[in-house]
Design a protein around this motif. Structure first.
Motif, PDB file in Angstrom:
ATOM      1  N   HIS A  51      -7.283  27.730   9.508  1.00  0.00           N
ATOM      2  CA  HIS A  51      -7.047  26.500   9.695  1.00  0.00           C
ATOM      3  C   HIS A  51      -6.211  25.777   8.581  1.00  0.00           C
ATOM      4  CE1 HIS A  51      -9.396  22.617  11.207  1.00  0.00           C
ATOM      5  NE2 HIS A  51      -8.458  21.990  10.473  1.00  0.00           N
ATOM      6  N   ASP A 250      -7.639  21.771  16.113  1.00  0.00           N
ATOM      7  CA  ASP A 250      -8.174  20.769  15.177  1.00  0.00           C
ATOM      8  C   ASP A 250      -8.518  19.431  16.074  1.00  0.00           C
ATOM      9  OD1 ASP A 250      -9.620  20.134  13.047  1.00  0.00           O
ATOM     10  OD2 ASP A 250      -7.864  19.510  12.003  1.00  0.00           O
ATOM     11  N   HIS A 301     -12.369  20.126  16.935  1.00  0.00           N
ATOM     12  CA  HIS A 301     -13.180  19.802  15.778  1.00  0.00           C
ATOM     13  C   HIS A 301     -14.290  19.164  15.879  1.00  0.00           C
ATOM     14  CE1 HIS A 301     -12.753  17.249  11.777  1.00  0.00           C
ATOM     15  NE2 HIS A 301     -13.594  16.733  12.511  1.00  0.00           N
ATOM     16  N   HIS A 339     -14.824  23.575  11.736  1.00  0.00           N
ATOM     17  CA  HIS A 339     -16.027  23.310  10.738  1.00  0.00           C
ATOM     18  C   HIS A 339     -17.465  23.614  11.383  1.00  0.00           C
ATOM     19  CE1 HIS A 339     -12.335  21.501   9.837  1.00  0.00           C
ATOM     20  NE2 HIS A 339     -12.149  20.550  10.795  1.00  0.00           N
ATOM     21  N   ASP A 405      -8.248  24.841   5.760  1.00  0.00           N
ATOM     22  CA  ASP A 405      -7.991  23.422   6.054  1.00  0.00           C
ATOM     23  C   ASP A 405      -7.115  22.814   4.870  1.00  0.00           C
ATOM     24  OD1 ASP A 405      -8.055  21.031   7.474  1.00  0.00           O
ATOM     25  OD2 ASP A 405      -9.892  20.582   7.247  1.00  0.00           O
TER      26      ASP A 405
HETATM   27 ZN   LIG Z   1     -10.461  19.386  11.311  1.00  0.00          ZN
END
Ligand SMILES: [Zn+2]
Length: 495
Positions: A51, A250, A301, A339, A405
Motif C-alpha cells: 500500500h 484504496d 479501503h 486497513h 500507506d
Molecule cells: Zn486507505
C-alpha cells in the motif's frame, strides 16, 4: 547467510541468471560471470509493500520537517521555510496534531501570513487539509461537503471529505509532468534504499487525476522496483482498457479515524457524528458483482467498524447471488480490503469464509494504537483496544500482506516488522518470522504474485536485499541496515 523463505530455508550463496534466481546452495559457490562478495551480511527476499502512494511519498519527502513539527508554531515555521523558495502552489504533507500538547490547528489567517502562494497543508492521514484563502480561491472551493465554516459562515481553512478531494486534485494537477515523474522516481529510490523491491501503488485518480496514473504507467519500467497498480475507481471498463487484472485498491468506503471520518456503528468519543459511508449497499454490490464477473480482483479501503461490516455483508450478498459456476474459485480471487482496522471477531470469521485478503498497516498501531494515542482519544479504549487484530487474522486463516500507506507511515519494512512485534496488545503480536513472511510471501500473494515473488527459489524473480545484520534475530531492528538491494537482477541500491 541467505534466508530463502522456502526449502531449504537457508543457504550460503545465491546464483542469479539475468532477472531470475537460478540456485541457492551451501559450500563452494558455482562459477559465475560476476561475483558479489558480501561477507557478514544476511540476504532475504526483497520486501513487498502492499500500500503505497508513490507521488504522495515524493511530496512528503520534499519537506520532511512538516511531520516532525511538534506544535502549531513549529508547523507554521516549516511552512514559512518551504514557501521561501517556492514560485508555484505549495503542497506539503505530514503534520500530526494528535501528538501536540496543544492540538489547536493554525487559523486560516495564520496560513495566509505564512504563505502568500496557494497553500495546502495535508494531515498525515491525508483526510484533512489546511488551506489558506489563496488555495480556496484558486481551486474554486467556496462551499460543499467538507469545507468547514466558522460561526459567521467564513471558511476556517480546515477542509475534509469532498472538498478535500477537490482541493488536493487541484494542487496535483498543477504539478508539471516532469515534476510528477521526479516525485515518483524519488519515492521508488527511497523504497529500494529500505529493501523494498515491489510496491502496490494505490492510485487515487479522483485526487490526483488520471494523468498521475498515466505518467506512472508510462515510466514504470524505468523505475528501480516493480510496481503493481491498483486504481481507485468503480469504472470497470477503464481498468480493463488499461489491461489491469484488478480494480479499486484504496477506493475509500470511509475515511480515517484521524479525520473522524471513518464510518463507525456509534459516535466518536471526542467529536460529533460517526463518519459516513461513501456508497450505498446497492451501489457497492453492483461494483463488487461487476468486478468479480469481469474476472478482476476487487479491493476497497475500510477502517471503521461500520465500513468493514458493509464490505463483508456486501460480499456475502454478492456471493449468494452467484451461480455455482461463478462461485468456483471465488476465494482464490482474494478480493482485498485495505486497513480493516476495527474488525471484531465475528467479522473476521465471515471475512475468512469469503477468502478476503487483508492489507494491514502494523505501523498504524505503532503510531496511534496505544493507550492515550489517537485511536484511544477518538474512540475510547473499549473500542480502540481490539483494533488491528493481526494474530486474530492469522488464526482464522486469513491472508495478510503488509503496507506502509506511505507517505502516511514510513516506507521501511523493518519498521513494520518491529511494529508487528510490539503491538499494543501482546496477544496480537507476530513473531519475527511471521512478520517477515507477511511482508514478503504474504504481500506477494495479495497481488497473485506468489509464483514470482516473496521467496528466493529457482525461477522466481531475483529480488533480494542484503542487510548488515540478520533481521530474523537482531534484537533491535533499528540497528539493521540494507547493504545492497537487487530488483529483477539489477543492483538498485548500494550503501
Ligand atoms: Zn486507505
Amino acid at each position: 547467510m541467505v534466508h530463502t523463505l522456502s526449502y531449504p530455508p537457508t543457504g550460503e550463496w545465491i546464483l542469479v541468471d539475468d532477472r531470475h534466481v537460478q540456485r541457492v546452495g551451501v559450500g563452494e559457490p558455482p562459477r559465475a560471470d560476476r561475483v558479489v562478495d558480501l561477507p557478514g551480511t544476511t540476504i532475504v527476499p526483497g520486501f513487498i509493500d502492499t500500500h503505497v502512494h508513490l507521488t504522495g511519498t515524493g511530496v512528503h519527502h520534499r519537506a520532511p520537517e512538516v511531520a516532525a513539527a511538534a506544535s502549531r508554531d513549529e508547523l507554521l515555521g516549516t511552512v514559512r521555510a518551504a514557501a521561501a523558495g517556492q514560485d508555484g502552489p505549495l503542497l506539503v504533507h505530514g503534520f500530526d496534531e494528535s501528538r501536540w500538547h496543544d492540538r489547536t490547528l493554525p487559523s486560516i489567517a495564520e496560513l495566509d501570513v505564512a504563505c502568500e502562494l496557494p497553500l495546502a497543508l495535508v494531515r498525515v492521514d491525508g483526510h484533512v487539509t489546511l488551506a489558506n484563502h489563496r488555495a480556496l480561491d484558486a481551486s474554486g472551493i467556496s462551499g460543499g461537503t467538507g469545507l468547514e465554516l466558522d460561526g459567521e459562515g467564513r471558511p476556517t481553512g480546515r477542509v475534509t471529505q469532498e472538498a478535500n478531494t477537490r482541493l488536493k486534485r487541484w494542487f496535483n494537477t498543477h504539478l508539471s509532468e516532469h515534476d510528477v515523474e521526479q516525485l515518483q522516481l524519488a519515492a521508488a529510490s527511497l523504497a529500494v534504499s529500505h529493501g523494498v523491491t515491489c510496491i502496490h501503488e494505490m492510485s487515487m485518480i479522483h485526487e490526483r487525476g488520471v494523468r498521475d496514473l498515466e505518467i506512472l504507467l508510462a515510466h514504470r519500467t524505468r523505475l528501480p522496483l516493480d510496481v503493481v497498480t491498483y486504481v481507485a475507481t468503480t469504472d470497470i471498463p477503464q481498468v480493463m482498457d488499461l489491461g489491469l487484472p484488478r480494480i479499486g485498491g484504496d477506493l475509500p468506503l470511509d475515511g480515517s479515524i484521524g479525520a473522524r471520518t471513518a464510518s463507525l456503528t456509534s459516535a466518536y468519543a471526542d467529536a460529533p457524528g460517526n463518519g459516513a459511508l461513501s456508497f450505498s449497499d446497492d451501489e457497492l454490490a453492483e461494483f463488487f458483482h461487476g468486478g468479480h464477473l469481469a474476472g478482476l480482483q476487487v479491493g476497497v479501503h475500510a477502517i471503521g467498524d461500520a465500513a468493514i461490516e458493509q464490505v463483508v455483508r456486501t460480499w456475502e450478498r454478492v456471493y449468494a447471488s452467484l451461480d455455482s459456476r461463478e462461485r468456483r474459485h471465488f476465494r482464490a480471487r482474494r478480493h482485498r480490503v485495505e486497513h480493516f482496522e476495527m474488525a471484531g471477531a465475528d467479522v473476521l470469521e465471515r471475512a475468512a469464509m469469503l477468502g478476503l485478503a487483508i492489507s494491514v498497516q502494523p505501523t498504524f498501531d505503532a503510531e496511534w494504537g496505544s493507550p492515550g494515542g489517537l485511536y484511544d482519544q477518538a474512540l475510547g479504549w473499549d473500542r480502540a483496544a481490539p483494533m488491528n487484530p493481526f494474530r486474530g487474522l492469522l488464526e482464522r486463516g486469513i491472508e495478510i500482506g503488509v503496507g506502509s500507506d506511505s507517505p502516511i507511515t514510513t516506507l521501511d519494512p523493518l519498521v513494520a516488522i518491529a511494529a508487528f512485534g510490539s503491538h499494543h496488545d501482546p496477544a496480537q503480536r507476530l513473531t519475527r518470522e511471521e512478520a517477515i513472511r507477511a511482508c514478503t510471501l504474504g504481500s506477494a500473494r495479495l497481488a497473485h504474485q506468489e509464483d514470482k515473488k516473496g521467496s528466493l527459489e529457482p525461477g522466481k524473480h531475483a529480488d533480494l536485499v542484503a542487510y548488515d545484520a540478520d533481521p530474523f534475530d537482531a534484537e533491535d531492528l533499528r540497528e539493521v541496515n540494507p547493504v545492497l538491494t537487487v530488483s529483477l537482477g539489477r543492483d538498485v541500491f548500494a550503501a
